[in-house]
Write a protein that holds these residues in place. Sequence first.
Motif, short mmCIF file in Angstrom:
data_model
loop_
_atom_site.label_atom_id
_atom_site.label_comp_id
_atom_site.label_asym_id
_atom_site.label_seq_id
_atom_site.Cartn_x
_atom_site.Cartn_y
_atom_site.Cartn_z
N ILE A 187 0.86 -1.19 0.00
CA ILE A 187 0.00 0.00 0.00
C ILE A 187 0.90 1.23 0.00
N PHE A 188 0.74 2.07 -1.02
CA PHE A 188 1.67 3.18 -1.27
C PHE A 188 1.03 4.53 -0.98
N GLY A 189 1.78 5.39 -0.29
CA GLY A 189 1.45 6.80 -0.26
C GLY A 189 1.82 7.44 -1.59
N SER A 190 1.16 8.54 -1.91
CA SER A 190 1.30 9.13 -3.24
C SER A 190 2.63 9.84 -3.47
N ARG A 212 3.69 11.86 2.71
CA ARG A 212 3.00 10.86 1.90
C ARG A 212 3.98 9.90 1.22
N ASN A 213 5.08 9.58 1.91
CA ASN A 213 6.14 8.77 1.32
C ASN A 213 6.20 7.35 1.87
N THR A 214 5.13 6.90 2.51
CA THR A 214 5.13 5.60 3.17
C THR A 214 4.61 4.49 2.26
N MET A 215 5.23 3.30 2.37
CA MET A 215 4.67 2.09 1.77
C MET A 215 4.53 1.05 2.87
N VAL A 216 3.32 0.52 3.01
CA VAL A 216 3.02 -0.45 4.06
C VAL A 216 2.87 -1.83 3.45
N ILE A 254 2.89 -5.78 8.51
CA ILE A 254 4.14 -6.45 8.85
C ILE A 254 5.35 -5.54 8.71
N LYS A 255 5.22 -4.45 7.94
CA LYS A 255 6.37 -3.57 7.76
C LYS A 255 5.91 -2.23 7.20
N THR A 256 6.59 -1.17 7.64
CA THR A 256 6.37 0.16 7.08
C THR A 256 7.69 0.65 6.49
#
Length: 278
Positions: A81-84, A90-94, A104-106
């Motif tokens: 799941i990606f931030g835009s 908004r730079n996070t990927m979960v 399980i990870k950020t």
Amino acid sequence: MGNFTLELLFHIIGIGSASGLFYKENSLLLIGDNSGFLYEYHLDSKALEQYPLIQNPTANIPKSEKPDFESITHFQDTLYIFGSGSTSKRNTMVEFDLNKKKKIKTNNLVDLYAVMQSFGDIKPEDFNLEGAVYDGDNWYLFNRGNGSSNKNTLFTLHAKKLTDEFSLLSNDYKLPKIKGIRSTFTDGVLINDKLYFLATVEDTQSTYDDGAILGSFIGRIDLETMKIDFTKKITSINKFEGITIFSNSKEKIEFLLCEDKDTDELKTAIYKLVLDLK
């Protein structure tokens, strides 16, 4: 490509500003661009569950603070799941485990996003990832060209993990227009060696501010040539931001789509789009 049909299937109460979805085993996994949750909607029971993706999540995060989860893809038993990337928050990927139903990870993708901006010649204020596809070897990331430079760009990253070394390609596309305004990527999904994508038209030149909705297209990119081989306008009134495969045969493909109405109302419409392949 033959005819198509588009129909409203149902509404889900409890989710607002839906931006991505994934269908699996009679359940829909959904994200919203102003929410800190991943949602699971069971089509049989109509029950809605939610799983936290961030600390202290809420369903309506203020625009200036939201992680802006715009893209969802999967491989095997993991959702990504990606931030835009359209602001510094908004730079996070979960990464989310579909079996254990837990995060399980950020990952912080700020460095990767900076490399992509430089490589694709996209200004930070025009960078806005709204679609992601992962096939186990390659990541396909769609930059939505709703900034002033109108850069609709497909990035191809060859890597098992985004934290590994990777090779990077980018391809720019001129998408069709409505009333003189060019459409922009909002999501994509992989079927065989084709990327089916959504593109929508908003009367805005900002990756931050919304505009009047003028319609949406579906299209397809051939991964061998990296060229668009068809586009079709499917609505004049809806802003579709998420696409997932519902069923696939030689005769037709059925997709489920989610709509972002850019409001705080916790209500999401799910549509079925059927493409005739004959």
